[in-house]
Write a protein that holds these residues in place. Structure first.
Motif, short mmCIF file in Angstrom:
data_model
loop_
_atom_site.label_atom_id
_atom_site.label_comp_id
_atom_site.label_asym_id
_atom_site.label_seq_id
_atom_site.Cartn_x
_atom_site.Cartn_y
_atom_site.Cartn_z
N MET A 132 0.92 -1.36 0.18
CA MET A 132 -0.09 -0.09 0.03
C MET A 132 0.98 1.19 -0.18
O MET A 132 1.95 1.31 0.83
N ARG A 181 -9.60 7.50 3.73
CA ARG A 181 -9.15 6.36 2.97
C ARG A 181 -7.71 6.21 3.25
O ARG A 181 -7.48 4.88 3.64
N ASN A 207 -7.60 4.68 6.92
CA ASN A 207 -8.35 3.39 6.95
C ASN A 207 -6.94 2.32 6.55
O ASN A 207 -7.03 1.33 6.94
N SER A 208 -6.34 3.00 5.26
CA SER A 208 -5.32 2.07 5.08
C SER A 208 -4.14 1.89 6.23
O SER A 208 -3.80 0.81 6.40
#
Length: 172
Positions: free
Chosen positions: A1, A135, A138-139
């Protein structure tokens, strides 16, 4: 990620999986603080929008036969004095920081309409930023949870090995 960080006008990619749990916790805390600040800003903007929309609605309700009509004029948010409408086509508008402008009815309506639209545009911009940051947060949380679960599993395996070693020595 991968995540994007903006440092001195240069975009740098950060592989979150290579960060330590402590670094991830620090990033998580910073983003939670930013999210709180963004939420405060959105609340303020929604309040401003409601104030402008309320002023615009009040102007929309003005009737031509209201001249010389008695009204209550607010001195503060909870104190009013009686007054009379003398000129239906002359309004003084507080534009902020102690400045006022004088406009006619149509100009006043247009002013508040433009302010509502402008504040709504700002709300939409900030909501997009909020969504992006949510987002990313949350990652970070997802990767942090994976790393914490892996660390907990490793600790559990080490404990099991330590418990099995004394048993193996006793049987030998």
């Amino acid at each position: 990620m991968a995540a994007t960080a903006n440092n001195t006008a240069k975009t740098e990619m950060i592989d979150l999986t290579k960060l330590s749990p402590d670094q991830l916790m620090q990033i998580k805390q910073e983003f939670e603080q930013e999210m709180s600040s963004i939420q405060d800003s959105l609340s303020t903007l929604h309040s401003c929008k409601a104030k402008y929309a309320g002023s615009k609605d009040a102007l929309e309700s003005f009737q031509p036969d209201w001249e010389n009509r008695q009204i209550l004029v607010p001195l503060t948010s909870s104190m009013y004095v009686p007054g009379r409408i003398k000129d239906l086509n002359n309004f003084i508008i507080d534009i902020g920081t102690g400045y006022y402008i004088e406009k006619d009815l149509d100009g006043s309506k247009d002013y508040f309409k433009r302010r509502v639209e402008y504040v709504q545009e700002q709300i939409e911009k900030i909501e997009k930023i909020q969504l992006q940051k949510t987002r990313f947060l949350n990652s970070v949380i997802g990767i942090l949870e994976v790393k914490q679960a892996a660390a907990a599993k490793m600790i559990q395996q080490q404990q099991q090995q330590q418990q099995q070693q004394p048993q193996a020595k006793q049987t030998a």
